[in-house]
Design an enzyme around this catalytic site. Structure first.
Site, short mmCIF file in Angstrom:
data_model
loop_
_atom_site.label_atom_id
_atom_site.label_comp_id
_atom_site.label_asym_id
_atom_site.label_seq_id
_atom_site.Cartn_x
_atom_site.Cartn_y
_atom_site.Cartn_z
N GLU A 99 0.78 -1.23 0.00
CA GLU A 99 0.00 0.00 0.00
C GLU A 99 0.81 1.29 0.00
OE1 GLU A 99 -3.46 0.38 -0.04
OE2 GLU A 99 -3.46 -1.75 -0.53
N SER A 466 -53.45 -27.16 37.07
CA SER A 466 -53.35 -27.40 38.52
C SER A 466 -52.10 -26.79 39.13
CB SER A 466 -53.37 -28.91 38.79
OG SER A 466 -54.59 -29.47 38.37
#
Length: 790
Positions: A99, A466
């Site tokens: 780069e 229940s």
């Protein structure tokens, strides 16, 4: 001698040249002044480079278990920020070669590179990215937009010069290596190493370092996973530049360019598979921080330990398979594996995996899994064999309903053998919390999150059946009833104008026992006793009591059907309500997130839940956020005694048989037509609710009660949850007395009478009178009568 004059044309040319030169200088000066003022004004528009000192990298949201295992990661940008001194020098060299080879010598702008880009523009007439230094890329990525214009380029140059004056090269390089896009949603060097190679930076080889360094130029083109050929070309270019710049030796270069690239899609780094938990945490974070939750790099630590979460998922899957095997094999017809099929296309869900049948033999069914491994399913592990199947006769094997090339589902059992299975049609859920502070310890929302993201443990609205009765009984005890109070178990008709017909509640057994003590009624889960008890207590009182346990008013119908659990609640709500019984009578609120840290590790949030402190009343310790008491200590003790009885002698004895403990308490729950099966249970250490049913409320089938269908989920989970946890005896608190009573009427008996039982009472409700023994009926003795006459 007379002076010779220049010819007039020459004088005119000279004069014109002077004027042109003057005009040129004037224009040049004007242009310079204009450029100066233009740049001066442009500088005013430039963003402040001081922002670079406080960079907040957009990093994903990470969610962890209580013990630090990653269970979820959310966010489009995958980034792992890293300090420059942690980056290997060879990796830095690769980026500089690819780069910006003059990075350490230029002032932020590489004029040679710019001239080269300008020549390219003049030659081709096209604007292309070029001439950008690493510093210019930092300026563009952090401070500017992505548009490709001359104005933006000029701003980029000006910013780069400013950046170089304010920051050193290492700081600039660190910003670049953490920000640059690398493809595959990876941002930054460290993330790219993980995404492409599954490695840390110090583990990368030279050819891998060069491959990664080549990505920023064009991540989509040079992606080694998507476009391996172009990627290798770019890698080799980077290696060649490194060699030309004397950054690597020829031997290293040769080895690297000849190395076969091994970039591949990496498996998820999730360490604990708990997607229901992860999704709950994600939703909380999204509500708290909005969309920023996905980019702030937050680390969220939940209250869920890995050991218990694994046990919860395994327990739900185990019980669903057991239910399925009681109701037959529905996997026919099997899909076929063809010549064009791939083993990699075989699926996995929950604890089950698809496999291809390769052969049938007298030993069993031979199969192949997606990874290519062979697995034998022994005949004993095929629970749905046809009636009369004889595994020793080949003619029976040939007529078997499983054939070669069939795609079937298999699962591995606890003994590591494999069994035929199928994806359950029914669903299940489990929620477990710490009763002392409400910390969620496990959430299993269904068989598999990726089959259905609906979290039944939290989002469902199922009738508790229940399982709701203990809250009615609590209200009754608070009204002065006792465990020995007698209620008539007999048919009852309820007139309700809102119903087309009168309501005639029934017991599950459709039998009646007459006068029944509350302890026995709860142990046996007798419906009619609960309805009559609610009539006596009053619906408003029962509703008020239930809401103290954490139920919302809209969950509870204001009718006598409330006695049979006709409201609705998810397992987490039920676990939270039962936690009140487990912790001594205090209300705690379930919570999932223990701590939130920012990207730097600073704590942004620390949970401070309502906490039970039984020792606080003795001054031994304190808590900063004490939980409120919602039922008295004596009432809580009585309910614990009743609910332990359910496990010892009632509808949940399987729990005691399986776990071999005496400190288990809870209540089964079954709704009409067995549409919902529950078990809500606890010890002093943990409260757990388990549910099994169909999402469409289809009946589970005859006999599929809470004790048969849901209790196995609870038992299987508690095998892990209670491992190493000592039993804790139930000790009567002050205000509780014992009395020896007649179980038929709840009144006192002489202790010498073998027909009596010991029962607990509050001091205020203990019986004061003795039971009158029932006089035997006179039986006529004809022989005695004759002798008496004669």
């Amino acid at each position: 001698m007379p002076i010779k004059k220049e010819p007039k044309p020459k004088r005119l040319i000279k004069s014109l040249f002077k004027w042109l030169f003057f005009i040129f200088l004037t224009l040049l000066l004007s242009l310079s002044v204009a450029c100066y003022f233009f740049i001066l004004e442009l500088n005013k528009e430039l963003p402040d480079i001081g922002q670079l000192e406080h960079v907040q990298y957009q990093t994903p949201l990470s969610i962890f278990s209580q013990d630090g295992l990653l269970i979820g990661e959310y966010g489009e940008k995958k980034r792992i920020p890293i300090a420059i001194d942690k980056v290997p020098q060879q990796q830095i060299n690769a980026f500089l070669a690819a780069e910006d080879e003059r990075f350490y010598t230029h002032p932020g702008v590489d004029y040679k590179g710019l001239l080269r880009a300008a020549n390219q523009l003049l030659a081709t007439g096209k604007k292309r990215q070029g001439g950008s230094t690493i510093t210019m890329q930092v300026a563009r990525n952090f401070l500017l937009s992505k548009e490709k214009t001359f104005l933006r380029k000029l701003k980029e140059i000006l910013l780069s010069l400013q950046i170089e004056k304010r920051y050193n090269k290492e700081q600039i390089l660190e910003l670049y290596l953490n920000k640059i896009y690398m493809g595959q949603r990876a941002y930054g060097l460290a993330a790219a190493a993980q995404i492409y190679y599954g490695k840390n930076l110090d583990e990368l080889k030279l050819h891998q370092q060069a491959m990664i360094a080549g990505l920023p130029k064009a991540p989509s083109i040079y992606n080694p996973i998507v476009n391996p050929e172009r990627a290798v070309e770019r890698r080799d270019y980077v290696l060649r530049r490194m060699l030309e710049l004397n950054l690597i030796q020829p031997k290293a270069y040769e080895q690297a360019v000849n190395a076969q690239d091994d970039a591949a899609t990496q498996p998820t780094k999730i360490q604990l598979n708990a997607p229901y938990v992860s999704e709950m945490a994600r939703q909380e974070l999204l509500a708290k921080y909005g969309e920023d939750a996905y980019t702030l790099g937050l680390k969220v630590y939940t209250t869920v330990p890995a050991r218990l979460q694994i046990a919860a998922d395994r327990a739900v899957q185990f019980a669903l398979h057991e239910y399925d095997e009681r109701h037959g094999y529905h996997g026919l017809p099997h899909k076929k594996f063809t010549k064009t099929s791939s083993l990699k296309s075989l699926k996995s869900l929950g604890d089950s995996r698809q496999a291809v049948v390769t052969a049938l033999s007298t030993v069993g069914v031979e199969t192949r899994l997606s990874n290519g491994s062979s697995v034998l399913i022994a005949w004993k592990n095929i629970p749905w064999k046809k009636s009369g199947f004889n595994e020793t006769h080949s003619k029976d094997i040939n007529s078997f309903y499983i054939k070669p090339n069939d795609i079937i589902w298999v699962r591995q059992l606890a003994d590591q053998s494999w069994a035929l299975t199928q994806l359950p049609v029914a669903e299940g859920a489990l929620a477990a919390i710490n009763p002392t502070n409400g910390a969620i310890l496990a959430i299993s929302g269904g068989f598999d999150f990726y089959r259905s993201r609906y979290n039944r443990a939290v989002q469902s609205k199922r009738q508790p059946g229940s399982g709701f009765k203990p809250f009615i009984y609590t209200a009754a005890l608070e009204k002065g009833f006792t465990a020995a109070s007698m209620i008539n178990d007999a048919p009852i008709v309820i007139e309700d104008p809102s119903l087309e017909n009168d309501w005639r509640p029934e017991n599950y057994t459709r039998k009646f026992s007459g006068l029944t003590a509350l302890r026995v009624a709860l142990r046996k889960s007798i419906n009619l006793v609960s309805v009559r008890l609610l009539q006596d207590v009053g619906i408003p009182s029962a509703l008020e009591t239930a809401m103290r346990f954490g139920f919302d008013r809209e969950q509870l119908p204001a009718t006598l059907s409330l006695a049979l659990g006709s409201g609705y609640a998810p397992p987490l709500k039920m676990a939270s309500a039962y936690a009140v019984f487990a912790n001594g009578g205090f209300s705690v609120k379930p919570y999932l997130i223990q701590r939130i840290e920012d990207h730097s590790g600073a704590v942004l949030f620390q949970a401070n839940p309502l906490s039970v402190c039984l020792d606080c009343k003795e001054g031994l310790k304190t808590v900063s956020n004490p939980a409120p008491r919602v039922i008295s200590e004596p009432i809580n003790f009585l309910m614990n005694s009743l609910l332990r009885d359910v496990v010892d002698l009632g509808t949940a004895t399987l729990a005691k048989q399986s776990l071999g403990r005496s400190d288990l308490a809870g209540k089964t729950g079954t709704t009409n037509e067995q549409r919902d099966a529950w078990f809500n249970g606890f010890t002093s250490e943990i409260a757990v609710s388990a549910w099994l049913g169909f999402d469409n409320s289809h009946p589970l089938g005859k006999g599929e009660t809470g004790g048969k269908a849901a209790l196995p989920i609870w038992i299987e989970f508690m095998k892990t949850a209670l491992e190493g946890v000592p039993e804790k005896a139930l000790t009567p608190p002050e205000g509780i007395v014992q009395a020896y009573i007649n179980p038929n009427d709840g009144l006192l008996l002489n202790e010498n009478n073998n027909a009596g039982i010991w029962e607990y009472f509050t001091a205020e409700t203990a019986p004061k009178t003795y039971s009158v023994p029932k006089q035997p009926e006179f039986e006529f003795d004809e022989e005695w009568f004759q002798e008496a006459l004669f």
